[in-house]
Design a protein around this motif. Sequence first.
Motif, short mmCIF file in Angstrom:
data_model
loop_
_atom_site.label_atom_id
_atom_site.label_comp_id
_atom_site.label_asym_id
_atom_site.label_seq_id
_atom_site.Cartn_x
_atom_site.Cartn_y
_atom_site.Cartn_z
N UNK A 1 0.98 -1.01 0.49
CA UNK A 1 -0.14 -0.14 0.24
C UNK A 1 0.73 1.32 0.12
N UNK A 2 2.12 1.10 0.90
CA UNK A 2 2.81 2.15 0.57
C UNK A 2 3.57 2.63 -0.79
N UNK A 3 4.04 1.65 -1.15
CA UNK A 3 4.55 2.00 -3.09
C UNK A 3 2.98 2.43 -3.58
N UNK B 1 2.46 5.40 -3.04
CA UNK B 1 4.09 6.65 -3.52
C UNK B 1 3.81 7.15 -4.93
N UNK B 2 3.02 5.98 -5.79
CA UNK B 2 2.83 5.87 -7.29
C UNK B 2 2.04 7.03 -7.69
N UNK B 3 0.82 6.57 -6.56
CA UNK B 3 -0.16 7.49 -6.81
C UNK B 3 0.64 9.00 -6.89
N UNK C 1 0.48 12.27 -9.60
CA UNK C 1 -0.62 13.42 -9.67
C UNK C 1 0.33 13.93 -10.09
N UNK C 2 1.65 14.12 -9.51
CA UNK C 2 2.89 15.34 -9.72
C UNK C 2 2.85 15.68 -10.63
N UNK C 3 3.17 14.44 -11.26
CA UNK C 3 3.89 14.27 -13.18
C UNK C 3 2.73 15.29 -13.95
N UNK C 4 1.70 15.33 -13.29
CA UNK C 4 0.00 15.40 -13.92
C UNK C 4 0.34 16.76 -14.12
N UNK C 5 0.34 17.20 -12.75
CA UNK C 5 -0.12 18.76 -12.74
C UNK C 5 0.75 19.45 -13.02
N UNK C 6 2.57 19.01 -13.27
CA UNK C 6 3.32 19.75 -13.60
C UNK C 6 3.34 19.58 -15.50
N UNK C 7 2.65 18.51 -16.01
CA UNK C 7 2.41 18.97 -17.19
C UNK C 7 1.60 19.69 -17.80
N UNK C 8 0.60 20.12 -16.62
CA UNK C 8 -0.01 20.64 -16.93
C UNK C 8 0.18 22.62 -17.02
N UNK C 9 1.05 22.63 -15.55
CA UNK C 9 2.07 23.94 -15.68
C UNK C 9 2.26 24.04 -16.33
#
Length: 106
Positions: free
Chosen positions: A7-9, A12-14, A18-26
């Motif tokens: 569950x921890x991994x 972390x993957x999730x 999310x950070x990658x998708x947010x960065x792409x939109x920014x």
Amino acid sequence: MNIFLDYASLSILFIVLLIFIYGLIIVHDIPYEMALKRNHPHAEAIHVAGWISLFFLHVLWPFLWIWASMYNGDKQAWLGEKDKVSAQEYSSLVARINELEKQIKE
């Protein structure tokens, strides 16, 4: 303990996803923000093209960057555009060119 690590991994993957998708939109929105800052007359078109560029894997993005940076908001003119010459200045320039041509021919 093993289920906890699963569950921890997964979490972390999730979070990384999310950070990658947010960065792409920014990142895709940078040309639009530039256009707004410069009071670009086509700011909304740049914004729409940026969203369309998301579906084409950002192929259009460098062109949007160029399009957004080609307008100078302070002068309300496109970069590379020369100041317009008045009719009087134009006629004096033509007279000066004709005078120089005469000097060259002599």
